[in-house]
Design a protein around this motif. Structure first.
Motif, short mmCIF file in Angstrom:
data_model
loop_
_atom_site.label_atom_id
_atom_site.label_comp_id
_atom_site.label_asym_id
_atom_site.label_seq_id
_atom_site.Cartn_x
_atom_site.Cartn_y
_atom_site.Cartn_z
N ASN A 1 -13.90 -11.46 13.73
CA ASN A 1 -13.09 -12.65 14.03
C ASN A 1 -13.50 -13.72 13.03
O ASN A 1 -14.67 -14.10 12.98
CB ASN A 1 -13.34 -13.13 15.46
N MET B 1 -8.14 -14.15 25.19
CA MET B 1 -7.66 -13.96 23.82
C MET B 1 -6.40 -13.10 23.80
O MET B 1 -6.28 -12.13 24.55
CB MET B 1 -8.75 -13.28 22.97
N GLN C 1 -7.24 -17.68 21.06
CA GLN C 1 -8.10 -17.66 22.23
C GLN C 1 -7.99 -19.01 22.92
O GLN C 1 -8.03 -20.06 22.27
CB GLN C 1 -9.54 -17.39 21.81
N THR D 1 -16.23 -16.38 19.92
CA THR D 1 -15.45 -15.14 20.02
C THR D 1 -16.36 -13.95 20.32
O THR D 1 -17.47 -13.86 19.79
CB THR D 1 -14.67 -14.87 18.71
N HIS E 1 -8.23 -11.50 13.47
CA HIS E 1 -8.93 -10.60 14.38
C HIS E 1 -8.65 -9.17 13.92
O HIS E 1 -7.50 -8.81 13.65
CB HIS E 1 -8.40 -10.84 15.80
#
Lengths: 268, 427
Positions: B332, B366, B359, B326, B348
């Motif tokens: 995240n 995402m 994602q 990420t 998130h």
């Protein structure tokens, strides 16, 4: 007065005699002329003339009796003369008869020959005429047949040409209609097409659609599956939801659509 | 004339080849499928459970269906023969569910349903059941599964369970309850109660056991595995320091856990039955925690603050280099992998709020799915179309679901007690 009338009577009488004489002469000449003018009668007339020319000799008058010796010799001589003449005459008659017969035969032969030839000629002419007529008829028949065949061929060529032109004209009108209606169909189905979210990308399905009059959807069937049943169903339902599809009213223009529509569904 | 006819016919028959209409339909739109679930016809006083309602709610929560409100239904047919498809087409329903419930043998119920394609006017699927009264709710989930799969081509996973920890009582004297409920949040069953914290429940792949963290010993945490049906439980990890965040391997033989026995939290692999030593997978001075396995068992995703803030990393389960997954945002955490391995869900932070995001692991795109203030602890449903999580309400945190596609989100049941860390069980 009396004297004058007598003179006139005499004159009239003389004129009448002159006229009579004239008429007689003319009529005589006419009849002679008439005899000349009739051919063919001459022979028989002649023959008659011949037979008339030899009439039975009338008996000679008995000569005055001569002295015995002299008389006897004279009689002898006369008898011989008589016999000789008669023999001569007989011979002549026979010869004439012979000639006549031969002439007749000849004439007959000639006539027969003539007739035969004429018959032959006639037959030949007729045969030729027949042949000619038949040839003519044949020629005519052939000409007519030929004309008929050509007319048929021509008609056929024209019909074919006509059919071709009509087909071309139809194809052109269909192509034109296709442009319009293809777009309308695409738009309507596109609006009706909704698929469940989350279907994988890159899918494509082909739906075969049968259309009835007025664009009625008779059936919509997936013929090439995307492999995803939800996607396939969404495509089928898009077609059913868009029912009826835009379609030309003119049956000849609607024909391509009526024959079946294949829709390929692709998200992007 | 014959010839002409032949030519004309020839022309006609040669046309289809060149006249075949082929069109490309490109575009369309993604939308939840309108479906009407007619209340099942019920013989008077037999039972009061609204099977159609349960099915309707299930389908709605998946985000793939848009059930027509029953008030708008035109008639209440119970079988295919009684359906006037034109009416339902006018209503915009693509599919229709009809059914009935009647008395069966020995106090059981006989249930029959049919799924109908409204546009085709056809029956898509249907079945008869003979079910005990206590099986009716599960049956509603089973029927939901069948409908979902018939329409979408994917498994529904409604007949599954969610495990979570419920906290009751005051902050000074709390009680922790390890609880399992149906996938729609109903019929919760408490399988463990403790006055010390319980954390991080995780379903075994066979759905028979739960691994979880308990602080019941007083000062330190342990990892337990408990058989759900028998209640039998054993400690599988009680190392020095933190024993946390157990995660079953796909084959059910191992657990990935967080241990701090090396000085700081790292990811370790232990045998699911607790035998043997722990194999250290990550070795970093930062915090590595919250491991989850990829469905093929080849990788482990985990949360690490090794880059500063918490981010999600991936490391081969056999050991190796960890790679960061990420990159959007500064926070995240708490990964969950979809059953097909394609999507990663996590918490998130966005604009100061915590939200659930997914994602795509293939294109790294995402999306933020929720819009709450404090949405946490995502867990993919077994079917993959939903995510369970906790969201904050005035009273505390409650169990909620969000659809991965279609943006449907909401609490599962009326708020009762604060809940934490839901884990969606297998099918």
């Amino acid at each position: 007065m009396i004297k004058r009338e007598t003179v006139r009577d005499v004159a009239l009488s003389i004129g009448a005699h002159v006229l009579l004489f004239l008429i007689f002469t003319v009529s005589l000449r006419f009849s002679t002329h008439l005899e000349d003018a009739i051919p063919g009668t001459e022979q028989s007339m002649q023959a008659t003339a011949v037979s008339q020319a030899t009439p039975e000799p009338e008996p000679e008058p008995e000569p005055e009796p001569e002295p015995e010796m002299a008389q006897e010799a004279e009689r002898q001589r006369e008898a011989e003369e008589q016999a000789r003449r008669e023999a001569e005459e007989r011979a002549q008659r026979e010869a004439e008869e012979q000639a006549r017969r031969e002439a007749e035969k000849q004439a007959q032969r000639e006539a027969e020959e003539q007739a035969r030839r004429e018959a032959e000629e006639q037959a030949q002419r007729e045969a030729e005429e027949q042949a000619r007529r038949e040839a003519e008829e044949q020629a005519q028949r052939e000409a007519e047949e030929q004309a008929r065949r050509e007319a048929e061929k021509q008609a056929q060529r024209e019909a074919e040409e006509q059919a071709r032109r009509e087909a071309e004209a139809l194809a052109e009108r269909q192509a034109e209609a296709r442009g319009t209606y293809d777009a309308a169909i695409r738009q309507k189905i596109n609006r009706a097409w909704s698929r469940p979210p989350g279907i994988p990308e890159g899918l494509s399905a082909v739906v075969a659609v049968r259309l009835g009059p007025g664009g009625t959807v008779l059936s919509a069937e997936v013929v090439e599956s995307s492999g995803n049943s939800a996607f396939d169903r969404s495509a089928e339902q898009a077609v059913l939801r868009a029912d009826p599809l835009p379609m030309p009213d003119d049956p000849s223009l609607a024909a391509p659509y009526r024959r079946g529509v294949e829709l390929t569904f692709t998200p992007e | 004339m014959k010839k002409l006819l032949a030519i004309t016919l020839g022309l006609l028959f040669s046309l289809p080849a060149m006249g075949q209409v082929r069109l490309e339909i490109t575009g369309g739109a993604e939308a939840a499928l309108p479906i009407a679930v007619v209340p099942f016809q019920t013989e008077a006083s037999t039972q009061r459970l609204d099977l159609a309602g349960i099915i309707r709610d299930n389908l709605y929560r998946s985000g793939l269906f848009d059930p027509v409100s029953p008030e708008n239904h035109l008639g209440e047919p119970a079988r295919y023969e009684d359906v006037r498809f034109r009416n339902w087409r006018a209503l915009g329903a693509d599919t229709l569910v009809v059914g009935e419930v009647g008395p069966g043998e020995g106090g059981n119920y006989r249930v029959r349903y049919e799924l109908l394609d409204v546009y085709a006017g056809e029956r898509m699927t249907g079945q008869r059941f003979n079910v005990a009264p206590e099986g009716l709710r599960n049956l509603a989930h089973t029927i939901s599964d069948q409908i979902f799969e018939a329409v979408t081509g994917r498994p529904g996973g409604f007949n599954t369970q969610i495990a979570y920890v419920e906290e009751e009582g005051s902050v000074d004297d709390p009680t922790y309850r390890l609880t399992i409920a149906e996938a729609d949040g109903h019929r919760p069953q408490i399988i463990l109660t403790s006055d010390q914290p319980l954390m991080s429940p995780d379903w075994s792949p066979d759905g028979e056991r739960l691994a979880y963290v308990s602080f019941e010993s007083g000062r330190s945490s342990q990892v337990f595995v408990q058989d759900v049906s028998t209640g039998e439980r054993r400690s599988v990890a009680a190392f020095k320091g933190i024993n946390g965040a157990p995660a079953w391997s796909p084959n059910g033989e191992q657990l990935a856990i967080t241990l701090s026995r090396g000085g700081n939290p790292d990811i370790y692999i232990i045998a699911a039955d607790g035998g043997g030593d722990a194999r250290q997978l990550t070795q970093h001075f930062g915090i590595d925690t919250e491991p989850v396995w990829s469905p093929d068992g080849a990788h482990i995703y985990f949360t690490s603050n090794r880059g500063g803030g918490p981010q999600i990393y991936r490391i081969p389960a056999a050991g190796g280099e960890a790679e960061r997954i990420t990159f959007e945002g500064k926070y995240n955490a708490s990964p969950s992998v979809s059953a097909n391995g394609r999507l990663l869900a996590f918490t998130h932070r966005q604009d100061g709020h915590f939200r659930i995001a997914v994602q795509d692991l293939e294109d790294d795109f995402m999306r933020v799915l929720t819009n709450g203030q404090l949405d946490e602890s995502p867990s993919f449903s077994a079917g993959g179309s939903m995510i369970a999580y906790t969201r904050s309400v005035d009273e505390g945190t409650e169990l909620a679901t969000v659809s991965v596609f279609g943006r449907v989100q909401g609490g599962l049941t009326e708020f009762n007690n604060p809940v934490r860390e839901p884990d969606w069980g297998p099918m």
